[in-house]
Scaffold this motif. Structure first.
Motif, PDB file in Angstrom:
ATOM      1  N   ARG A  40       0.828  -1.201   0.000  1.00 45.29           N
ATOM      2  CA  ARG A  40       0.000   0.000   0.000  1.00 45.29           C
ATOM      3  C   ARG A  40       0.864   1.254   0.000  1.00 45.29           C
ATOM      4  N   LEU A  41       2.026   1.208   0.646  1.00 48.55           N
ATOM      5  CA  LEU A  41       2.856   2.403   0.789  1.00 48.55           C
ATOM      6  C   LEU A  41       3.844   2.599  -0.366  1.00 48.55           C
ATOM      7  N   LEU A  42       4.622   1.563  -0.701  1.00 47.21           N
ATOM      8  CA  LEU A  42       5.735   1.743  -1.634  1.00 47.21           C
ATOM      9  C   LEU A  42       5.291   2.164  -3.039  1.00 47.21           C
ATOM     10  N   PRO A  43       4.381   1.443  -3.698  1.00 52.74           N
ATOM     11  CA  PRO A  43       3.957   1.916  -5.023  1.00 52.74           C
ATOM     12  C   PRO A  43       3.285   3.292  -4.968  1.00 52.74           C
ATOM     13  N   LEU A  71      10.490  11.856  12.253  1.00 46.74           N
ATOM     14  CA  LEU A  71       9.483  11.586  13.280  1.00 46.74           C
ATOM     15  C   LEU A  71       8.113  11.375  12.640  1.00 46.74           C
ATOM     16  N   PHE A  72       7.780  12.185  11.644  1.00 46.10           N
ATOM     17  CA  PHE A  72       6.522  12.037  10.917  1.00 46.10           C
ATOM     18  C   PHE A  72       6.435  10.668  10.243  1.00 46.10           C
ATOM     19  N   THR A  73       7.524  10.230   9.627  1.00 45.66           N
ATOM     20  CA  THR A  73       7.550   8.922   8.966  1.00 45.66           C
ATOM     21  C   THR A  73       7.373   7.795   9.970  1.00 45.66           C
ATOM     22  N   PHE A  80       1.296   3.996  12.237  1.00 42.66           N
ATOM     23  CA  PHE A  80      -0.108   4.003  11.836  1.00 42.66           C
ATOM     24  C   PHE A  80      -0.438   2.855  10.892  1.00 42.66           C
ATOM     25  N   GLN A  81       0.337   2.697   9.814  1.00 41.96           N
ATOM     26  CA  GLN A  81       0.016   1.656   8.845  1.00 41.96           C
ATOM     27  C   GLN A  81       0.173   0.260   9.451  1.00 41.96           C
ATOM     28  N   GLY A  82       1.184   0.065  10.298  1.00 41.67           N
ATOM     29  CA  GLY A  82       1.357  -1.227  10.940  1.00 41.67           C
ATOM     30  C   GLY A  82       0.219  -1.548  11.894  1.00 41.67           C
ATOM     31  N   GLY A 201       8.848   4.672   4.863  1.00 34.73           N
ATOM     32  CA  GLY A 201       8.052   3.931   5.833  1.00 34.73           C
ATOM     33  C   GLY A 201       7.632   2.563   5.359  1.00 34.73           C
ATOM     34  N   GLY A 202       7.576   2.342   4.042  1.00 35.50           N
ATOM     35  CA  GLY A 202       7.180   1.039   3.526  1.00 35.50           C
ATOM     36  C   GLY A 202       8.279  -0.001   3.584  1.00 35.50           C
ATOM     37  N   CYS A 203       9.541   0.428   3.672  1.00 34.92           N
ATOM     38  CA  CYS A 203      10.665  -0.525   3.665  1.00 34.92           C
ATOM     39  C   CYS A 203      10.629  -1.506   4.837  1.00 34.92           C
ATOM     40  N   PRO A 204      10.400  -1.061   6.091  1.00 35.84           N
ATOM     41  CA  PRO A 204      10.338  -2.040   7.187  1.00 35.84           C
ATOM     42  C   PRO A 204       9.242  -3.089   6.996  1.00 35.84           C
TER      43      PRO A 204
END
Length: 309
Positions: A40-43, A71-73, A80-82, A201-204
């Protein structure tokens, strides 16, 4: 920009989120929460970054914003996404969605403390109506009846499932992220900040998905990939791009109050595509949400009427 077009664009992110959460929920069992969050995040980050470059926006981040950006990321993308993915995997659209959609009240409180945004009695009434409205929309009528009838402690404890806890924490993370965008985009373009925070943020989540399932794609049908594509391109790239652009420029309390509309759109699309129908209590909740948005957005005009003549 015409007022009607402006309001439609402001409402659009919440309409997309209401349908994207419905689209993502069935994919979590087969794809896993980490893969769904990463995809959902990376693309979406790639699409937003490409749009920033093509439209001539400044795609790089200002060094003065880097600390706030990290900090925002961490808060909005990673936490949030997790938390949202974990919550969706363990709860349905009932009490869990009510908790995630309570974030406008949290944003209003943070905006009052940090930015001294005024919330007069009409605004507080609107926030309370919105919160009550999403309770009527998301919580089953028989469950509300139990609450009003002083539910026995053993039965009440059964309602406190882990999924609801994740969703409440996700609402808190989203509220904090909504405030942090103003600090992270003081000297940088908010669209570029949103794109970079999605990519980083999508990498982890991608690493967590690889550790859990290896580098294998879920065994999804074409329709499943279509749902994921909708949640990625429209429910993330477009929705978050618009959301953080407006959050950086508009009154936070007024704009975030539109989040009360998210479950309304979710239920409306469910009725449209799945033939679901609202019960009378849910119609009352939808009306309360609409009244709440009017109260919050027009709180100054309603509390301090303009003199005539």
């Amino acid at each position: 920009m015409a007022p009607l077009r402006l309001w439609l664009l402001m409402v659009l992110p919440f309409a997309l989120w209401g349908t994207a959460m419905t689209a993502m929920a069935p994919l979590l069992a087969s794809g896993g929460p980490w893969f769904v969050a990463a995809f959902r995040l990376l693309p979406a980050g790639v699409v937003l970054m490409a749009w920033a470059v093509v439209s001539g926006r400044r795609w790089s981040l200002d060094r003065r914003d880097l600390a706030w950006f990290l900090l925002f990321t961490l808060v909005d993308a990673c936490l949030f996404q997790g938390l949202l993915a974990c919550g969706l995997a363990q709860t349905g659209a009932g009490l869990g969605s009510v908790l995630i959609d309570s974030q406008p009240l949290l944003v209003a409180l943070l905006a009052r403390v940090l930015f001294a945004e005024s919330i007069n009695p009409v605004g507080w009434l609107g926030l309370a109506l919105g919160l009550a409205g999403i309770v009527c929309l998301g919580v089953p009528a028989d469950l509300l009846g139990h609450w009003w009838l002083l539910l026995d402690p053993p039965q009440f404890l059964q309602l406190l499932q882990p999924g609801e806890g994740w969703m409440l924490l996700a609402a808190l993370a989203m509220a904090v992220g909504t405030v942090l965008i103003r600090y992270a985009a003081r000297h940088s373009d908010p669209v570029a900040v949103t794109a970079w925070h999605m990519l980083l943020g999508g990498c982890p989540f991608l690493l967590a998905a690889e550790w859990q399932n290896g580098w294998t794609l879920p065994n999804w049908t074409l329709a499943d990939w279509g749902r994921m594509g909708f949640a990625t391109l429209l429910g993330s790239a477009l929705a978050y791009g618009l959301f953080f652009w407006f959050a950086n420029r508009r009154d936070l309390t007024t704009f975030s109050s539109l989040g009360f509309l998210t479950p309304v759109f979710a239920l409306a699309t469910g009725g449209w595509f799945l033939g679901e129908r609202l019960d009378p209590l849910q119609w009352v909740g939808a009306l309360m949400v609409l009244v709440s948005v009017v109260c919050v957005s027009q709180r100054r005009r309603l509390w301090e009427p303009q003199p005539v003549g």
